[in-house]
Scaffold this active site. Structure first.
Site, PDB file in Angstrom:
ATOM      1  N   HIS A  38     -33.564 -10.182   2.129  1.00  0.00           N
ATOM      2  CA  HIS A  38     -33.925 -11.040   0.997  1.00  0.00           C
ATOM      3  C   HIS A  38     -32.704 -11.839   0.568  1.00  0.00           C
ATOM      4  O   HIS A  38     -31.865 -11.364  -0.209  1.00  0.00           O
ATOM      5  CB  HIS A  38     -34.446 -10.183  -0.170  1.00  0.00           C
ATOM      6  N   HIS A  40     -31.709 -16.125  -0.265  1.00  0.00           N
ATOM      7  CA  HIS A  40     -32.189 -17.508  -0.377  1.00  0.00           C
ATOM      8  C   HIS A  40     -31.117 -18.477   0.116  1.00  0.00           C
ATOM      9  O   HIS A  40     -29.974 -18.432  -0.347  1.00  0.00           O
ATOM     10  CB  HIS A  40     -32.531 -17.826  -1.829  1.00  0.00           C
ATOM     11  N   ASP A  42     -30.759 -21.646  -0.490  1.00  0.00           N
ATOM     12  CA  ASP A  42     -30.229 -22.507  -1.540  1.00  0.00           C
ATOM     13  C   ASP A  42     -29.507 -21.726  -2.631  1.00  0.00           C
ATOM     14  O   ASP A  42     -29.003 -22.325  -3.589  1.00  0.00           O
ATOM     15  CB  ASP A  42     -31.343 -23.363  -2.157  1.00  0.00           C
ATOM     16  N   GLY A 200     -41.035 -18.155  -6.899  1.00  0.00           N
ATOM     17  CA  GLY A 200     -41.199 -18.884  -8.139  1.00  0.00           C
ATOM     18  C   GLY A 200     -41.650 -17.942  -9.241  1.00  0.00           C
ATOM     19  O   GLY A 200     -41.767 -16.737  -9.040  1.00  0.00           O
ATOM     20  N   HIS A 227     -42.808 -12.384  -3.266  1.00  0.00           N
ATOM     21  CA  HIS A 227     -42.035 -12.062  -4.462  1.00  0.00           C
ATOM     22  C   HIS A 227     -42.976 -11.416  -5.477  1.00  0.00           C
ATOM     23  O   HIS A 227     -43.921 -12.065  -5.954  1.00  0.00           O
ATOM     24  CB  HIS A 227     -41.442 -13.330  -5.073  1.00  0.00           C
ATOM     25  N   GLU A 230     -40.776  -8.331  -9.840  1.00  0.00           N
ATOM     26  CA  GLU A 230     -39.426  -8.616 -10.332  1.00  0.00           C
ATOM     27  C   GLU A 230     -39.470  -8.868 -11.831  1.00  0.00           C
ATOM     28  O   GLU A 230     -38.777  -8.218 -12.599  1.00  0.00           O
ATOM     29  CB  GLU A 230     -38.834  -9.838  -9.625  1.00  0.00           C
ATOM     30  N   ASP A 319     -30.194 -11.534  -2.613  1.00  0.00           N
ATOM     31  CA  ASP A 319     -30.985 -12.528  -3.341  1.00  0.00           C
ATOM     32  C   ASP A 319     -30.284 -13.881  -3.314  1.00  0.00           C
ATOM     33  O   ASP A 319     -30.567 -14.703  -2.448  1.00  0.00           O
ATOM     34  CB  ASP A 319     -31.273 -12.055  -4.760  1.00  0.00           C
TER      35      ASP A 319
END
Length: 386
Positions: A38, A40, A42, A200, A227, A230, A319
């Site tokens: 996991h 990202h 960006d 998102g 996702h 969380e 993350d």
């Protein structure tokens, strides 16, 4: 829906093991083979790269043009407790990732950075729909990122580091392109893409809005994670598993809400928690990120400690490395300090991650037996000569 808080029989928490003197030091943690599920794209840029890409692409909205100060700004903004400031951080990284050259560079550096940190297998996710502002097509975006990952793997190998990177294509929960992104993920499944994801805000955007995409992926026998659990809790987890059929839970940390620990140390698993444990559903836990979002107030208080002792399929992840100021080594260092974990514990998390990867079984097994276990055995052998 079945209430996830209906509880199963009382169990006893396994007692903490007596620790040997094999607590790994910082250097051993860095050298230990790691698996990351996991992360990202960006959320992991180098600050210096952001500054250079902003100059090259004409992006004029950075809060600071000094790489060191910019890196500090990202971490402080993400750690501020303000959702607006946290989301602003991604507007800057995505803002400089709108050209083919930028995407290739960011992906290549991602692979290099992970490999230098001892990561031998990684699944890195990104949302192609967020990189369309300069006229690239979705296909061009995917091919650029795949090219960057392959370039980064080669550079890492030249530096003496081994890594394999698979891409997860992400659709945004609030948008309406999940079917299109799912079809592209399946189209590129033999060319670097290993799975699909939605990301998102959970609240107000349940995964059930994207059922067509998940049903399509299931018909195509393709892997996906969601996702869930969380920020929104047990209903999000229940929907991801029972309505959508997710293979893994992105975060899933809120499964702790369905576990009750009594003063005498006995534990009750709710039906949802018991299902997640019994079915060996992987939890993509991200300790530092979870602290930033309020899922835990300290590393020592993070649910991962209990989930590990109860035998959930817990994995450790980063993350967003830039926003959280973290790395896989940093995550492991914090867990070692909080729970006195040994190399055996880190191996357990790492094997869990590799077992849960979206590549074929024989390739996962080869990574475990030929790379991960020998790597940890070598580190453990060092203790014999101290």
């Amino acid at each position: 829906m079945t209430r996830p808080t209906s509880h199963a029989p009382t169990l006893s928490i396994p007692a903490a093991r007596t620790r040997a003197s094999s607590t790994p030091d910082q250097d051993q943690i860095r050298r230990a083979p790691k698996v990351l599920l996991h992360d990202h794209l960006d959320g992991g840029l180098r600050p210096g790269t952001i500054v250079e890409l902003a100059h090259e692409t004409g992006y004029q909205h950075l809060p600071d043009s000094d790489p060191a100060k910019l890196g500090t700004w990202f971490h402080e903004a993400a750690d501020s407790g303000s959702l607006e400031r946290y989301l602003e951080t991604f507007s800057h990284t995505v803002g400089v990732m709108q050209t083919r050259e930028a995407l290739v560079r960011v992906a290549a550096e991602c692979a290099e950075d992970l490999a230098a940190d001892g990561v031998v297998y990684a699944e890195v996710r990104y949302a192609p729909e967020q990189h369309l502002e300069a006229g690239l097509t979705l296909e061009e975006i995917i091919e650029a990122v795949n090219e960057g990952f392959r370039e980064g793997e080669h550079r890492a190998r030249d530096d003496g580091n081994r890594i394999r990177v698979g891409a997860l294509l992400t659709a945004m929960r609030h948008a309406a392109r999940s079917q299109e992104i799912a079809e592209l993920a399946n189209r590129y499944r033999d060319d670097g893409v290993v799975g699909f994801d939605i990301a998102g805000a959970e609240a107000g955007f349940p995964p059930t809005r994207h059922l067509d995409a998940f049903e399509y992926l299931k018909r195509e026998n393709f892997h996906f994670t969601i996702h869930a659990g969380e920020g929104f809790g047990l209903p999000s987890i229940w929907q991801a598993l029972q309505w959508c059929g997710a293979d893994r839970l992105g975060h899933g940390v809120r499964i702790i809400d369905d576990i009750r620990v009594a003063d005498d140390g006995s534990v009750e698993l709710g039906r949802l928690a018991a299902y997640v444990r019994d079915k060996r559903i992987p939890l993509e836990l991200c300790p530092t990120s979870n602290l930033q979002t309020g899922a835990a107030d300290s590393y020592a208080g993070h649910p991962i400690g209990l989930l590990r002792r109860l035998g959930f399929r817990a994995t450790v992840n980063t993350d967003n490395r830039l926003m959280s100021g973290t790395s896989m080594s940093h995550e492991f260092e914090q867990l070692v300090a909080a729970f006195d974990y040994t190399l055996d514990d880190l191996l357990w998390f790492t094997v869990n991650g590799m077992k849960s990867a979206f590549i074929p079984f024989d390739e996962r097994l080869a990574m475990i037996n030929e790379v991960i276990k020998p790597g940890y055995a070598e580190l453990k052998a060092e203790w014999l000569f101290r």
